[in-house]
Design a protein around this motif. Structure first.
Motif, mmCIF file in Angstrom:
data_model
loop_
_atom_site.group_PDB
_atom_site.id
_atom_site.type_symbol
_atom_site.label_atom_id
_atom_site.label_comp_id
_atom_site.label_asym_id
_atom_site.label_seq_id
_atom_site.Cartn_x
_atom_site.Cartn_y
_atom_site.Cartn_z
ATOM 1 N N LEU A 19 103.573 -11.268 110.728
ATOM 2 C CA LEU A 19 103.858 -10.371 111.851
ATOM 3 C C LEU A 19 105.242 -10.655 112.430
ATOM 4 C CD1 LEU A 19 103.050 -8.247 113.946
ATOM 5 C CD2 LEU A 19 101.874 -10.067 115.219
ATOM 6 N N ILE A 20 105.591 -11.927 112.574
ATOM 7 C CA ILE A 20 106.904 -12.297 113.101
ATOM 8 C C ILE A 20 108.016 -11.789 112.195
ATOM 9 C CG2 ILE A 20 108.435 -14.262 113.567
ATOM 10 C CD1 ILE A 20 105.881 -15.754 114.558
ATOM 11 N N HIS A 21 107.848 -11.926 110.875
ATOM 12 C CA HIS A 21 108.854 -11.403 109.938
ATOM 13 C C HIS A 21 109.065 -9.900 110.146
ATOM 14 C CE1 HIS A 21 109.796 -14.884 107.560
ATOM 15 N NE2 HIS A 21 108.539 -15.113 107.240
ATOM 16 N N GLU A 22 107.983 -9.160 110.324
ATOM 17 C CA GLU A 22 108.098 -7.717 110.530
ATOM 18 C C GLU A 22 108.745 -7.401 111.870
ATOM 19 O OE1 GLU A 22 107.548 -5.242 108.554
ATOM 20 O OE2 GLU A 22 106.627 -6.288 106.865
ATOM 21 N N LEU A 23 108.407 -8.147 112.894
ATOM 22 C CA LEU A 23 108.993 -7.909 114.215
ATOM 23 C C LEU A 23 110.495 -8.177 114.212
ATOM 24 C CD1 LEU A 23 106.190 -9.502 116.428
ATOM 25 C CD2 LEU A 23 106.886 -7.089 116.454
ATOM 26 N N GLN A 24 110.932 -9.175 113.450
ATOM 27 C CA GLN A 24 112.356 -9.497 113.376
ATOM 28 C C GLN A 24 113.167 -8.328 112.817
ATOM 29 O OE1 GLN A 24 111.926 -13.021 111.023
ATOM 30 N NE2 GLN A 24 112.054 -14.411 112.777
ATOM 31 N N ALA A 28 116.227 -7.309 117.044
ATOM 32 C CA ALA A 28 117.207 -8.363 116.762
ATOM 33 C C ALA A 28 117.158 -9.493 117.773
ATOM 34 C CB ALA A 28 118.604 -7.759 116.716
ATOM 35 N N SER A 29 116.715 -9.187 118.997
ATOM 36 C CA SER A 29 116.688 -10.195 120.064
ATOM 37 C C SER A 29 115.317 -10.851 120.202
ATOM 38 C CB SER A 29 117.084 -9.550 121.388
ATOM 39 O OG SER A 29 116.168 -8.515 121.725
ATOM 40 N N LEU A 30 114.475 -10.739 119.191
ATOM 41 C CA LEU A 30 113.118 -11.271 119.268
ATOM 42 C C LEU A 30 113.128 -12.782 119.495
ATOM 43 C CD1 LEU A 30 110.021 -10.737 118.822
ATOM 44 C CD2 LEU A 30 110.428 -11.405 116.446
ATOM 45 N N GLU A 31 112.283 -13.218 120.424
ATOM 46 C CA GLU A 31 112.078 -14.648 120.666
ATOM 47 C C GLU A 31 110.573 -14.915 120.698
ATOM 48 O OE1 GLU A 31 112.952 -18.174 123.977
ATOM 49 O OE2 GLU A 31 113.786 -16.158 124.255
ATOM 50 N N ALA A 45 109.681 -18.952 114.735
ATOM 51 C CA ALA A 45 109.085 -19.170 116.051
ATOM 52 C C ALA A 45 109.374 -20.592 116.542
ATOM 53 C CB ALA A 45 107.581 -18.939 115.994
ATOM 54 N N ARG A 46 109.499 -20.741 117.862
ATOM 55 C CA ARG A 46 109.634 -22.065 118.461
ATOM 56 C C ARG A 46 108.234 -22.520 118.881
ATOM 57 N NH1 ARG A 46 112.508 -21.061 122.727
ATOM 58 N NH2 ARG A 46 111.261 -21.789 124.471
ATOM 59 N N ILE A 47 107.690 -23.479 118.166
ATOM 60 C CA ILE A 47 106.314 -23.908 118.367
ATOM 61 C C ILE A 47 106.267 -25.030 119.396
ATOM 62 C CG2 ILE A 47 104.242 -24.815 117.256
ATOM 63 C CD1 ILE A 47 105.018 -21.966 116.430
#
Length: 402
Positions: A19-24, A28-31, A45-47
Motif C-alpha cells: 500500500l505504501i509503494h502505491e501511495l508513493q 510525492a510528499s507522503l510521510e 516508512a519510519r517505524i
C-alpha cells in the motif's frame, strides 16, 4: 500527506508495504510513520516500533506482553497528538489496533481499517465498535464489504493483494531450488509466529514420516518465514531421528506454493496464497486449552481457514486440535496420501479452488493495493475539505463552526 500505521503481523506488514509503494506513486510528499515491520521500513516508512515482533496467538501468549502493549498504546496517544497525521491506517491485528483506534478518536483523527477483522465469521456483535471507531473500511472480499455496508459502516471493496495476478515474489532460498527434483512435492507451511512453529511443526514431521513410509518418491519442502524459524525446524527434525527427503527454505513461500503439488499448512493468511495458485491443502492448528475454550465460546463459525469461510464448506480439510495428536496426524496423512495416489481427485480439488479464486478477483487491470491507495487518497482529500477541529487541552476535539 501524513499517515500513521499500526500493523502487527507479518502478513499485515506485507499488505501495508505494498500500500505504501502505491501511495508513493500518488503523493510525492507522503510521510508514513507508526508501528509495523521490516517490509514497511524497506518501503520507506519510519517505524517507531517493530510491532510484528510481538505477533502472537492465544491468550497464554498475550498475557506476558500486556505491559508492552499498554506502553505502546500510551505512546500512540502521545505520537498522534504530536504529529496530527491525516489518518490512521490499521491493518488486521484487532486486539491491539482497537486501542490505537481509540487513541485516534480521542485526537479526532480519522481511522481507516485496511484488511479488517473477520467479524462476520466470529464476532458480529463487535460491529458496534467498528461503527464507533472506524471511519472507512477497505475490504479484500466482496461479501465482507457488503456485510459491513449493510451494518452502517462506510466500506469500499478493493480486493486482496494475495489474489492479484501481478503479485511478485522475493526472498532467499535456504537450500537447493525445486527445479530438477523428482517425485511429488509436498509443501509444509509451519506458520509465521514462533509459537505456531513450535506447536505445529512436530505434527507436520509425523505426517511427513507417515507419507514417506508409503510414498518414498515424495519430496518434502518446508517454507519458513525467517531464518530463526528454519533453525527451529531443523532442530526439531534432528530430534525425531527421521530420515526424510526434506528441504528447508527461507523467504520464498510464493515460489514454493507455485511449484509444489499440495500442502499442509498452519492456518493463517497464507491460505489465500494457496488459493491464488489453486494448490490443494490440508489445514491444521494446534492450540492450547485456554485458547480453545475461549474460542469455542466466542466463535460463530465452523471453519478456521479463510477459503473455507468464503466457500462455506470444507474445500481445504481442517484439523483444529489440542490433544489426541496421533489421531489427527493419521487423518491428515491419509488425506495427503489420497491426493498422491489419485491424480484425478487432486485435479478435482484444484478445479474447486480455481473456481473460488476467480470469483474473488477484482475486475479491471488495477491491483488491490492500487485500489486501496486510491481510496486512501480520496478519503484524506475529502476530510481535508471539511472544517478543522479545535483541540482542547485535554486532548478532546470540538468541531469549529463553519
Amino acid at each position: 500527506m501524513q499517515l500513521f500505521f499500526s500493523v502487527g503481523d507479518p502478513s499485515g506488514d506485507h499488505h501495508a508495504a505494498e500500500l505504501i509503494h502505491e501511495l508513493q506513486q500518488r503523493c510525492a510528499s507522503l510521510e508514513c510513520t507508526g508501528y509495523g515491520g521490516p517490509l514497511m521500513r524497506e518501503a520507506g516508512a519510519r517505524i517507531d516500533y517493530e510491532l510484528t515482533n510481538l505477533s502472537v496467538m492465544g491468550v497464554g501468549a498475550v498475557i506476558p506482553l500486556l505491559g508492552k502493549f499498554t506502553r505502546l498504546y500510551r505512546d500512540s496517544v502521545r505520537l498522534l497528538r504530536q504529529r496530527r497525521p491525516d489518518a490512521v491506517v490499521l491493518v488486521d491485528f484487532p486486539g491491539f489496533n482497537w486501542w490505537v483506534a481509540k487513541a485516534a478518536q480521542r485526537a479526532n483523527i480519522p481511522v481507516i481499517y485496511y484488511m479488517p477483522p473477520q467479524l462476520w465469521a466470529w464476532a458480529s456483535w463487535r460491529i458496534r465498535k467498528v461503527r464507533r471507531l472506524v471511519d472507512l473500511v477497505l475490504s479484500p472480499l466482496p461479501f465482507e464489504a457488503q456485510w459491513y455496508q449493510s451494518r452502517g459502516v462506510e466500506t469500499r471493496y478493493v480486493g486482496h493483494s494475495f489474489l492479484d495476478e501481478a503479485h511478485g515474489g522475493g526472498g532467499i532460498w535456504g537450500n537447493e531450488p525445486f527445479e530438477g527434483m523428482p517425485g511429488k512435492r509436498v509443501l509444509m507451511l509451519p506458520g509465521s509466529r514462533k509459537q505456531e512453529v513450535a506447536r505445529n511443526f512436530p505434527a507436520m514431521l509425523s505426517v511427513m514420516h507417515k507419507i514417506a513410509e508409503h510414498h518414498p518418491a515424495a519430496r518434502f519442502h518446508v517454507a519458513c518465514h525467517k531464518a530463526s524459524d528454519r533453525r527451529a525446524c531443523q532442530k526439531m527434525l534432528v530430534a525425531t531421528e527421521y530420515t526424510l527427503p526434506i528441504t528447508l527454505h527461507v523467504g520464498r513461500t510464493q515460489e514454493a506454493i507455485q511449484t509444489c503439488d499440495m500442502a499442509l499448512m498452519v492456518s493463517g493468511s497464507v491460505s489465500l496464497e494457496l488459493l491464488k495458485h489453486a494448490t490443494p491443502a490440508v489445514v491444521l492448528y494446534k492450540c492450547g486449552w485456554m485458547t480453545a475454550a475461549i474460542g469455542s465460546l466466542l466463535s460463530q463459525c465452523r471453519f478456521i481457514s479463510l477459503p473455507n469461510l468464503i466457500a462455506e464448506r470444507e474445500i481445504m480439510p481442517e484439523f483444529l486440535f489440542v490433544s489426541r495428536d496421533a489421531v489427527h496426524i493419521d487423518r491428515m496423512a491419509n488425506i495427503l496420501r489420497g491426493w498422491l495416489e489419485s491424480p484425478s481427485r487432486l485435479a478435482e480439488v484444484r478445479d474447486e479452488l480455481t473456481e473460488l479464486r476467480d470469483s474473488l478477483r477484482v475486475d479491471g487491470p488495477t491491483t488491490a493495493s492500487a485500489q486501496a491507495a486510491d481510496s486512501v487518497v480520496e478519503f484524506v482529500a475529502s476530510r481535508r475539505a471539511q472544517p478543522a477541529p479545535t483541540i482542547r487541552n485535554d486532548g478532546l476535539a470540538i468541531q469549529r463552526a463553519a
